[in-house]
Scaffold this active site. Sequence first.
Site, PDB file in Angstrom:
ATOM      1  CB  ALA A  65      -0.865  -0.012   1.255  1.00 56.52           C
ATOM      2  N   GLY A 109       0.792  -5.019   0.853  1.00 58.55           N
ATOM      3  CA  GLY A 109      -0.395  -5.103   0.009  1.00 58.55           C
ATOM      4  C   GLY A 109      -0.112  -5.760  -1.335  1.00 58.55           C
ATOM      5  CD  GLU A 132       1.961  -5.488   5.663  1.00 57.43           C
ATOM      6  OE1 GLU A 132       2.767  -6.388   5.999  1.00 57.43           O
ATOM      7  OE2 GLU A 132       1.203  -5.593   4.681  1.00 57.43           O
TER       8      GLU A 132
HETATM    9  N1  CAA Z   1       4.629   3.262  -0.562  1.00 52.27           N
HETATM   10  C1  CAA Z   1       5.030   4.437  -1.085  1.00 52.27           C
HETATM   11  N2  CAA Z   1       6.184   4.599  -1.761  1.00 52.27           N
HETATM   12  C2  CAA Z   1       6.979   3.520  -1.895  1.00 52.27           C
HETATM   13  C3  CAA Z   1       6.629   2.264  -1.379  1.00 52.27           C
HETATM   14  C4  CAA Z   1       5.391   2.156  -0.685  1.00 52.27           C
HETATM   15  N3  CAA Z   1       4.927   0.987  -0.181  1.00 52.27           N
HETATM   16  N4  CAA Z   1       7.613   1.387  -1.663  1.00 52.27           N
HETATM   17  C5  CAA Z   1       8.536   2.065  -2.354  1.00 52.27           C
HETATM   18  N5  CAA Z   1       8.154   3.356  -2.505  1.00 52.27           N
HETATM   19  C6  CAA Z   1       8.877   4.432  -3.164  1.00 52.27           C
HETATM   20  C7  CAA Z   1      10.056   4.915  -2.360  1.00 52.27           C
HETATM   21  O1  CAA Z   1       9.646   5.822  -1.356  1.00 52.27           O
HETATM   22  C8  CAA Z   1      10.928   5.527  -3.419  1.00 52.27           C
HETATM   23  O2  CAA Z   1      10.415   6.781  -3.752  1.00 52.27           O
HETATM   24  P1  CAA Z   1      11.406   8.080  -3.830  1.00 52.27           P
HETATM   25  O3  CAA Z   1      12.342   7.740  -4.965  1.00 52.27           O
HETATM   26  O4  CAA Z   1      10.472   9.203  -4.139  1.00 52.27           O
HETATM   27  O5  CAA Z   1      12.097   8.148  -2.530  1.00 52.27           O
HETATM   28  C9  CAA Z   1      10.703   4.617  -4.619  1.00 52.27           C
HETATM   29  O6  CAA Z   1       9.473   3.924  -4.360  1.00 52.27           O
HETATM   30  C10 CAA Z   1      11.797   3.570  -4.795  1.00 52.27           C
HETATM   31  O7  CAA Z   1      11.910   2.868  -3.566  1.00 52.27           O
HETATM   32  P2  CAA Z   1      13.311   2.646  -2.818  1.00 52.27           P
HETATM   33  O8  CAA Z   1      14.246   3.782  -3.109  1.00 52.27           O
HETATM   34  O9  CAA Z   1      13.017   2.368  -1.383  1.00 52.27           O
HETATM   35  O10 CAA Z   1      13.829   1.338  -3.581  1.00 52.27           O
HETATM   36  P3  CAA Z   1      14.836   0.226  -3.025  1.00 52.27           P
HETATM   37  O11 CAA Z   1      15.159  -0.622  -4.194  1.00 52.27           O
HETATM   38  O12 CAA Z   1      15.943   0.846  -2.262  1.00 52.27           O
HETATM   39  O13 CAA Z   1      13.962  -0.626  -1.972  1.00 52.27           O
HETATM   40  C11 CAA Z   1      11.993  -1.792  -1.202  1.00 52.27           C
HETATM   41  C12 CAA Z   1      12.888  -1.395  -2.412  1.00 52.27           C
HETATM   42  C13 CAA Z   1      12.765  -2.775  -0.308  1.00 52.27           C
HETATM   43  C14 CAA Z   1      10.761  -2.484  -1.783  1.00 52.27           C
HETATM   44  C15 CAA Z   1      11.600  -0.536  -0.394  1.00 52.27           C
HETATM   45  O14 CAA Z   1      11.089   0.438  -1.296  1.00 52.27           O
HETATM   46  C16 CAA Z   1      10.576  -0.771   0.658  1.00 52.27           C
HETATM   47  O15 CAA Z   1      10.890  -1.287   1.713  1.00 52.27           O
HETATM   48  N6  CAA Z   1       9.288  -0.371   0.406  1.00 52.27           N
HETATM   49  C17 CAA Z   1       8.237  -0.442   1.373  1.00 52.27           C
HETATM   50  C18 CAA Z   1       7.758  -1.868   1.557  1.00 52.27           C
HETATM   51  C19 CAA Z   1       6.667  -1.927   2.613  1.00 52.27           C
HETATM   52  O16 CAA Z   1       6.875  -1.640   3.769  1.00 52.27           O
HETATM   53  N7  CAA Z   1       5.445  -2.342   2.183  1.00 52.27           N
HETATM   54  C20 CAA Z   1       4.313  -2.465   3.070  1.00 52.27           C
HETATM   55  C21 CAA Z   1       3.444  -1.247   2.985  1.00 52.27           C
HETATM   56  S1  CAA Z   1       2.157  -1.244   4.185  1.00 52.27           S
HETATM   57  C22 CAA Z   1       0.924  -2.190   3.511  1.00 52.27           C
HETATM   58  O17 CAA Z   1       1.045  -2.717   2.414  1.00 52.27           O
HETATM   59  C23 CAA Z   1      -0.301  -2.362   4.373  1.00 52.27           C
HETATM   60  C24 CAA Z   1      -1.255  -3.400   3.930  1.00 52.27           C
HETATM   61  O18 CAA Z   1      -1.324  -4.473   4.456  1.00 52.27           O
HETATM   62  C25 CAA Z   1      -2.157  -3.167   2.825  1.00 52.27           C
END
Ligand code: CAA
Length: 258
Positions: A65, A109, A132
Amino acid sequence: MPYENILVETRGRVGLITLNRPKALNALCVALIDELGKALDAFEADDEIGAIVLTGSEKAFAAGADIKEMAGKSYMDAYLQDFITKGWQRVSTVRKPIIAAVNGYALGGGCEVAMMCDFILAGDTAKFGQPEITIGTIPGAGGTQRLTRFVGKSKAMEMCLTGRQMDAAEAERCGLVSRIVPAADLVDEAVKTADRIAGMSRPVVMMAKEAVDAAFDTTLTHGLMFERRLFHSTFATEDQKEGMSAFAEKRQPNFKNR
Ligand code: CAA
């Protein structure tokens, strides 16, 4: 219909939806979920479409998400908007078969949406996780429930409590994905698989899907009864007659209701 966060195309009788928000690794913002719902509605209503493939990019199916969008929500916002249920559930209510083709990250998500599909084909780069907990929340679109049913309590609990990701090989070993293919071939393989399904009798495919899904929701006795009733109903279709005649006549079946 022009979409901003997804790409939609048809390949023969297969509807292909590609999540396309590369700057945010396909994070599932409200606008994307809304577009996904509309594209699914359109494929569901289109008689030329027999099966659907949902995919992302080579780097990410979806990284969850949209954290930036939800970060400031109050409890009351989340509760009153029924946050995460609304819209997302459309994936799990599609009656036509839907395959998730996952390359790269399927986190939070993203993993949950993949699990809402009928089965997951994984590219060899796929990574699944429910991270999460690392951002101070828990899965909200079925992760604690569907992942546990797929992989069992121990692994689901470890993943939900630590945020550890599993790679494609581990996901295949524990039954989260049906099989692994080279990342570069993933979408073609998923479309080929969907096309094979689209070539079967559509009502019978839908019955098979309903019967397998019932296994998640009911007792064995009731599930077996439900299966038997649907099995009996296939005998009311022209396609059952055609399929069995074709077998006896050593020819390919020509199903009418595709
Ligand atoms: N939401 C919003 N933006 C996100 C995102 C997310 N879930 N995941 C990645 N992005 C964005 C980053 O903020 C970044 O944007 P900027 O360039 O503007 O800073 C861009 O995507 C690229 O991401 P990274 O620079 O972080 O890329 P990376 O290769 O270094 O890392 C990753 C990749 C490990 C997937 C890392 O992006 C990450 O940990 N993302 C979040 C994963 C997460 O926690 N997901 C769970 C969300 S909560 C949820 O889903 C609730 C539910 O149950 C429905």
